[in-house]
Design an enzyme around this catalytic site. Sequence first.
Site, PDB file in Angstrom:
ATOM      1  N   LYS A 116       0.807  -1.217   0.000  1.00 46.02           N
ATOM      2  CA  LYS A 116       0.000   0.000   0.000  1.00 46.02           C
ATOM      3  C   LYS A 116       0.839   1.265   0.000  1.00 46.02           C
ATOM      4  O   LYS A 116       0.497   2.253  -0.661  1.00 46.02           O
ATOM      5  CB  LYS A 116      -0.936  -0.014   1.212  1.00 46.02           C
ATOM      6  CG  LYS A 116      -2.019  -1.076   1.128  1.00 46.02           C
ATOM      7  CD  LYS A 116      -2.965  -1.010   2.306  1.00 46.02           C
ATOM      8  CE  LYS A 116      -4.062  -2.059   2.177  1.00 46.02           C
ATOM      9  NZ  LYS A 116      -5.011  -2.010   3.293  1.00 46.02           N
ATOM     10  N   HIS A 235     -14.932  -4.305   7.667  1.00 45.32           N
ATOM     11  CA  HIS A 235     -14.159  -3.989   6.469  1.00 45.32           C
ATOM     12  C   HIS A 235     -14.326  -5.035   5.367  1.00 45.32           C
ATOM     13  O   HIS A 235     -13.551  -5.048   4.408  1.00 45.32           O
ATOM     14  CB  HIS A 235     -12.673  -3.813   6.804  1.00 45.32           C
ATOM     15  CG  HIS A 235     -12.412  -2.797   7.879  1.00 45.32           C
ATOM     16  ND1 HIS A 235     -12.526  -1.447   7.680  1.00 45.32           N
ATOM     17  CD2 HIS A 235     -12.073  -2.952   9.188  1.00 45.32           C
ATOM     18  CE1 HIS A 235     -12.253  -0.816   8.801  1.00 45.32           C
ATOM     19  NE2 HIS A 235     -11.982  -1.694   9.735  1.00 45.32           N
ATOM     20  N   ARG A 297      -6.931  -7.776 -10.277  1.00 43.53           N
ATOM     21  CA  ARG A 297      -7.621  -9.017 -10.629  1.00 43.53           C
ATOM     22  C   ARG A 297      -9.093  -8.695 -10.872  1.00 43.53           C
ATOM     23  O   ARG A 297      -9.536  -7.555 -10.698  1.00 43.53           O
ATOM     24  CB  ARG A 297      -7.514 -10.028  -9.482  1.00 43.53           C
ATOM     25  CG  ARG A 297      -8.000  -9.448  -8.152  1.00 43.53           C
ATOM     26  CD  ARG A 297      -8.052 -10.469  -7.051  1.00 43.53           C
ATOM     27  NE  ARG A 297      -8.231  -9.876  -5.733  1.00 43.53           N
ATOM     28  CZ  ARG A 297      -9.366  -9.438  -5.236  1.00 43.53           C
ATOM     29  NH1 ARG A 297     -10.468  -9.503  -5.958  1.00 43.53           N
ATOM     30  NH2 ARG A 297      -9.431  -8.934  -4.015  1.00 43.53           N
TER      31      ARG A 297
END
Length: 664
Positions: A116, A235, A297
């Site tokens: 990230k 989440h 993806r």
Amino acid sequence: MITKILIANRGEIACRIIRTARKMGIATVAVYSEADADALHVEMADEAVLIGPAPASESYLKGDAILDAARRTGADAIHPGYGFLSENPGFVDQVDKAGLIFIGPSASAIRAMGLKDAAKALMEKANVPVVPGYHGEAQELVVLAGKANEIGFPVLIKARAGGGGKGMRKVEHQADFPAALSSARREAKASFGDDRVLVEKYVATPRHIEIQVFGDNHGNVVHLFERDCSAQRRHQKVIEEAPAPDMPEDMRAAMGAAAVQAARAINYSGAGTVEFIVDASEGLQADKFWFMEMNTRLQVEHPVTELITGLDLVEWQIRVAGGEALPLRQDQLSINGHAVEARIYAEDAEKGFLPAVGRLAHLAFPDGDVRVDAGVRAGDEISPFYDPMIAKVIAHGKTRAEALGKLAGALGRTEIAGTVTNTAFLTKLCRDADFASGRLDTGLIDRNIDSLTERVSAPEAITALAALAASGMIASPADNPVTAIGPFEIWGAPKRSVILEVEGIASAFTVERESTYTWRITGSALEAGELRLEAVGHRQDDWAFSAGGVTQRCRLVQSGVEVVVFHEGLTHRFGKQQRRRSDDLAAGGDSVVSAMPGIVKQVLVVNGQEVKNGEALVIMEAMKMEMTLSAPRDGVVAEVLVSAGAQVTDGVRLVLLEAAVKAA
């Protein structure tokens, strides 16, 4: 040209890919573990190859075994689906080295977006909006705490290699930062083997909106509009939709352009999703969105994009991987109506969404105008080895309200027996006032969790019918009266006693036949102590019966040790026997039992060890979920009954404590 695709995945997505390949005239190869020998994707494929034992680490994550299967079957391309090896650049390198086509992005693109902090630094250089924060290499407490102060509290600590909310902590005040950082690092290390973190500004009213992008190997990149995935629990996405409710056209254009820029920055080819966090505190605005991450993806929620665009994204993936240019330009793409998707899981919403297992004794999806993507059929087993998703139900309508109405109705008509599911929770969410009105943010489900998971008790007529079914004395007008009488008794009418688990409580019932098609059921679980039922119609498992002068209709299925009744859009489950013996749940808190089927990962205590109330004793894992089982009281370990690596079922005793000493 691609002629044969090996699908390096299982379940719903493998079946989904096979359907498109079949439509395109391309042969398919399935791979499977020992647990999936009879799975639907194995049955659907043209060929199938066993690649290892049940655990994913010994089968679906074994790149060498998958490549060997491709070589043996002559496959010229590999589709990874999502999950497993889909975002593993090392596997892509292996595929390339073997001279095969990977139906997905390049290894370099996957690596660029794999961490990230590095991804956000790259996006900053590409002028893609990024959440204000610190994404640097320094990891000392003094540096991170200082950066948090510069950003301004509240902040969010996030594992740089993370996902699914693991290694993530919200910090409201400066004094809480050190403890939150330590906790986030421990979880990140345990989950991803990497304890490095980044610090970002916390967005108070966040919406999760993502853009579907597609690139080819000829320099073309387009976006296929947005999906709103704000309906989340811990989440994890629950219901996804496209387009995003109340999305202004200028914001749609800005987000689409940013996503295309992100894809161009890494020379992206194939299907990908650029995820953004949006500040919705003052409605959606074109300058209030920031890059979070890119999923390199196909996404689980891709069907909603397909329904609003009329496209087959798997077909686009295959064509792009085969060297073709994108079929359409940006100005040829448009939005038609609204689509919503719900993921049906084998999980118990009333018990904190614990994953469940079981054999699907009965499985029926609604006919009509909804799409169902499933990887199972009746008789299949939901095992503890893999994600417990049963199916995705996707509805499309001219408006959001129409699509939500179709989805709620379809979920209410979905019938699953053999395991507990989250369909009632999903139906309630579709009809939740805030959700239905489009007042979305990622905290919506948590705020309304009590109402969304509240148990709906079965009407007493349904409870009585379940007792009748469990007695084995049920008969309908369609039955032969000679054989429908039930057990013969010399004195009096045929009568039987049964015990059912009703809302977790063992309840005794007596069922007595009064005539061929009428019965009297007595039991303390019935308000008046008894109820008379009359069968007035029957077709297969569908029943029409009269109770108290009111005729009702339902479907009744007997599944193993359960009676399951589908009535007015709800599923009522009645155990024919108690799930655990009373000595397995020692009244004094002397036993620690498994809350779900799974694998014992760690045993943290030994015989004779003193433990305190709440102290961790055993760590279990099932279906991507880890659970720590703790001591129910202070005491001494009398006996450890399991060892690491053991496979256990629901309700098995794992640790015994010495009997509690009672005060004189």
